[in-house]
Motif scaffolding. Structure first.
Motif, short mmCIF file in Angstrom:
data_model
loop_
_atom_site.label_atom_id
_atom_site.label_comp_id
_atom_site.label_asym_id
_atom_site.label_seq_id
_atom_site.Cartn_x
_atom_site.Cartn_y
_atom_site.Cartn_z
N GLN A 1 34.59 54.68 42.58
CA GLN A 1 34.09 56.06 42.67
C GLN A 1 32.70 56.19 43.31
O GLN A 1 32.51 57.03 44.19
CB GLN A 1 34.09 56.71 41.27
CG GLN A 1 35.48 57.00 40.72
CD GLN A 1 35.95 58.41 41.06
OE1 GLN A 1 35.55 58.99 42.05
NE2 GLN A 1 36.83 58.95 40.22
N PRO A 2 31.70 55.39 42.90
CA PRO A 2 30.36 55.56 43.48
C PRO A 2 30.31 55.35 45.00
O PRO A 2 29.38 55.81 45.66
CB PRO A 2 29.51 54.49 42.77
CG PRO A 2 30.30 54.09 41.57
CD PRO A 2 31.74 54.34 41.88
N TYR A 3 31.30 54.64 45.56
CA TYR A 3 31.29 54.37 47.00
C TYR A 3 31.82 55.55 47.82
O TYR A 3 31.67 55.57 49.04
CB TYR A 3 32.12 53.12 47.32
CG TYR A 3 31.55 51.86 46.72
CD1 TYR A 3 30.50 51.18 47.35
CD2 TYR A 3 32.03 51.35 45.51
CE1 TYR A 3 29.95 50.03 46.78
CE2 TYR A 3 31.50 50.21 44.94
CZ TYR A 3 30.46 49.55 45.58
OH TYR A 3 29.91 48.42 45.03
N LEU A 4 32.46 56.51 47.15
CA LEU A 4 33.06 57.62 47.87
C LEU A 4 31.99 58.62 48.31
O LEU A 4 31.04 58.89 47.57
CB LEU A 4 34.11 58.33 47.01
CG LEU A 4 35.25 57.46 46.47
CD1 LEU A 4 36.24 58.31 45.68
CD2 LEU A 4 35.98 56.73 47.61
N GLY B 1 28.28 60.69 46.82
CA GLY B 1 27.03 60.18 47.38
C GLY B 1 27.15 58.83 48.06
O GLY B 1 26.15 58.25 48.49
N GLY B 2 28.37 58.29 48.17
CA GLY B 2 28.56 57.00 48.85
C GLY B 2 28.85 57.20 50.33
O GLY B 2 28.48 58.21 50.91
N PHE B 3 29.55 56.22 50.94
CA PHE B 3 29.77 56.26 52.39
C PHE B 3 31.26 56.21 52.77
O PHE B 3 31.59 56.29 53.96
CB PHE B 3 29.04 55.07 53.05
CG PHE B 3 29.60 53.74 52.61
CD1 PHE B 3 30.56 53.09 53.37
CD2 PHE B 3 29.18 53.16 51.42
CE1 PHE B 3 31.08 51.87 52.96
CE2 PHE B 3 29.71 51.93 51.00
CZ PHE B 3 30.66 51.29 51.77
N VAL B 4 32.16 56.08 51.80
CA VAL B 4 33.60 55.98 52.12
C VAL B 4 34.18 57.39 52.26
O VAL B 4 34.19 58.17 51.31
CB VAL B 4 34.36 55.19 51.02
CG1 VAL B 4 35.86 55.23 51.26
CG2 VAL B 4 33.86 53.75 50.97
N ASN B 5 34.66 57.69 53.48
CA ASN B 5 35.18 59.05 53.76
C ASN B 5 36.51 59.31 53.07
O ASN B 5 36.75 60.40 52.56
CB ASN B 5 35.41 59.25 55.26
CG ASN B 5 34.12 59.17 56.04
OD1 ASN B 5 33.51 58.11 56.12
ND2 ASN B 5 33.71 60.28 56.61
N LEU B 6 37.39 58.31 53.13
CA LEU B 6 38.77 58.51 52.66
C LEU B 6 39.21 57.33 51.82
O LEU B 6 38.86 56.19 52.11
CB LEU B 6 39.73 58.63 53.85
CG LEU B 6 39.48 59.75 54.86
CD1 LEU B 6 40.31 59.51 56.12
CD2 LEU B 6 39.82 61.11 54.25
N LEU B 7 40.03 57.63 50.81
CA LEU B 7 40.59 56.57 49.98
C LEU B 7 42.10 56.78 49.85
O LEU B 7 42.56 57.87 49.52
CB LEU B 7 39.95 56.59 48.59
CG LEU B 7 40.54 55.63 47.54
CD1 LEU B 7 40.35 54.17 47.95
CD2 LEU B 7 39.91 55.87 46.16
N PHE B 8 42.86 55.73 50.17
CA PHE B 8 44.31 55.73 49.94
C PHE B 8 44.54 54.69 48.84
O PHE B 8 44.20 53.52 49.02
CB PHE B 8 45.06 55.31 51.21
CG PHE B 8 44.82 56.23 52.37
CD1 PHE B 8 45.69 57.29 52.64
CD2 PHE B 8 43.72 56.05 53.21
CE1 PHE B 8 45.46 58.15 53.71
CE2 PHE B 8 43.49 56.89 54.30
CZ PHE B 8 44.37 57.95 54.54
N VAL B 9 45.09 55.12 47.70
CA VAL B 9 45.17 54.21 46.55
C VAL B 9 46.58 54.17 45.97
O VAL B 9 47.26 55.20 45.93
CB VAL B 9 44.10 54.60 45.48
CG1 VAL B 9 44.29 56.03 44.99
CG2 VAL B 9 44.07 53.62 44.32
N THR B 10 47.01 52.99 45.54
CA THR B 10 48.35 52.85 44.97
C THR B 10 48.40 53.34 43.52
O THR B 10 47.37 53.43 42.85
CB THR B 10 48.82 51.38 44.98
OG1 THR B 10 47.85 50.60 44.25
CG2 THR B 10 48.93 50.83 46.39
N VAL C 1 39.25 53.49 53.02
CA VAL C 1 39.71 52.33 52.23
C VAL C 1 41.16 52.54 51.82
O VAL C 1 41.54 53.62 51.38
CB VAL C 1 38.83 52.13 50.97
CG1 VAL C 1 39.44 51.09 50.03
CG2 VAL C 1 37.41 51.73 51.35
N VAL C 2 41.97 51.48 52.02
CA VAL C 2 43.32 51.45 51.44
C VAL C 2 43.23 50.44 50.30
O VAL C 2 42.90 49.27 50.54
CB VAL C 2 44.39 51.00 52.47
CG1 VAL C 2 45.75 50.88 51.80
CG2 VAL C 2 44.45 51.99 53.63
#
Length: 395
Positions: free
Chosen positions: A164-167, A171-180, A150-151
């Motif tokens: 946070q819960p999606y990461l 325990g979520g499914f989002v592998n990577l997060l790029f956040v501003t 996710v960007v």
């Protein structure tokens, strides 16, 4: 001379020998070059071992695709319902989709790896972003896709706890997060800071530096076009400029209320101001990081940044000694950072004494830095996805 040569050499001499040798060498070279091309093409086929589809559901996606990746979109019309582009980069084939017609379940998912570009700036946007996350989750559960990154255009106060819960780490499914912004839970392992970039939602263009942008004298020492909020440091800034008469040397256009929609005239004015000023003043808004910083860089106008933390949950100072603007500082941004606008008159005095030659050098350095910044962000983005999504060879 020819017969003499034969007589002198007293051996079988073939006048075509040298040519044949050259021809042989040339054909050998051609053969090797062809072999190289075949090998390259084959390795390239093997190399693009990752197919990634980017779903641009926030304007920040256009900064990623057009400014950082240098990608194109068809059709070029910015209000088209559906726009797409693609390119190979690293070992990855990227395709990018954006526009109002990109709706969950109404387009074909053509890659096992997906990057979702979302807007989480305010509750209504978060609700919409969540729908996309649930759609991606369903695709994961039905094995239609394997990985999701996710960007995120985060909230200006860094209230991003909802994601946070999606990461995967939680325990979520989002592998990577790029956040501003200087979000406190950035760890440079699976959560990375991403630049805010230019205001693509106002169609700020990709600017190609020109000869005149580098070399022409500029009419103004500085510019500030923007909203002046009550009791903000922006009021202080305007006061200081007025009391020293510096507003006559700078292009200042202050308004009392923020306007999301630019008119053509106000936008052209703004671009002219960037192009005609040596410095662009960047007072803090709701967050220290603003589009203006990147827009000034595009035109070679040096940002003068009010380097103070804004209220909210940004910049965990126990971890980030250089917050705010951790990312830009880490990347060595050649800006002028100040803690108080009272420092401005001295900066402008120095500006008056600078030769055009010195200013040209500074513009070159700024434009070069910005180009490298975008190239490094692109490389980091690609490497991070490949390291995370490609099977590791630890077998």
């Amino acid at each position: 001379g020819f017969t003499d040569h034969v007589a002198l050499g007293n051996e079988e001499w073939n006048p075509w020998d040298a040519d044949e040798k050259n021809e042989l060498a040339a054909s050998q070279q051609r053969y090797e070059a062809n072999l190289k091309m075949i090998k390259y093409a084959r390795s390239h086929l093997e190399q693009t071992s990752l197919r990634v589809q980017i779903w641009g559901k926030a304007a920040i996606g256009l900064y990623l695709w057009q400014h950082i990746f240098g990608g194109h979109l068809e059709p070029a019309d910015v209000i088209a319902q559906w726009r797409e582009g693609s390119q190979n980069a690293g070992k990855t084939y990227f395709s990018f989709l954006t526009g109002p017609s990109v709706v969950p379940g109404h387009f074909s998912v053509e890659a096992e790896h997906v990057v979702l570009v979302l807007n989480g700036r305010e509750p209504a946007k978060v609700a919409y972003a969540t729908q996309w996350l649930h759609y991606a989750q369903t695709l994961m559960e039905t094995r239609k896709i394997q990985h999701v990154a996710v960007v995120l255009l985060g909230s200006e106060q860094c209230n991003n706890a909802w994601i946070q819960p999606y990461l995967k780490r939680n325990g979520g499914f989002v592998n990577l997060l790029f956040v501003t912004y200087d979000c406190a839970f950035i760890n440079e392992e699976d959560i990375f800071q991403w630049p805010l970039g230019v205001a693509t939602y106002r169609n700020f263009p990709v600017v190609e530096p020109s000869w005149s942008m580098l070399h022409d004298p500029r009419s103004y020492l500085c510019n500030f076009l923007g909203t002046v909020y009550k009791n903000s440091s922006r009021e202080t800034l305007i006061k200081i400029l007025k009391q020293d008469g510096l507003n006559k040397l700078c292009w200042i256009a202050a308004r009392e209320q923020w306007q999301p929609q630019e008119t053509n005239e106000s936008f052209n004015n703004y671009q002219d101001a960037l192009l005609q000023s040596d410095l662009t003043l960047c007072p803090v808004g709701i967050n220290t990081e603003c589009y203006r910083i990147y827009e000034a860089c595009s035109y070679g106008s040096l940002p003068v940044i009010e380097d103070v933390m804004t209220p909210g949950d940004c910049g965990n100072s126990s971890v980030y000694h250089s917050a705010p603007l951790q990312l830009l500082k880490t990347m060595g941004a050649p800006f002028i950072f100040i803690k108080n606008w009272k420092e401005l008159p001295a900066i402008l005095e120095k500006e008056k004494k600078m030769s055009l030659q010195e200013k040209i050098q500074r513009r070159k350095k700024l434009l070069e830095w910005y180009r490298n910044f975008k190239a490094q962000m692109r490389q980091k983005f690609i490497n991070t996805l490949e390291n995370s999504f490609l099977p590791s060879d630890k077998g």
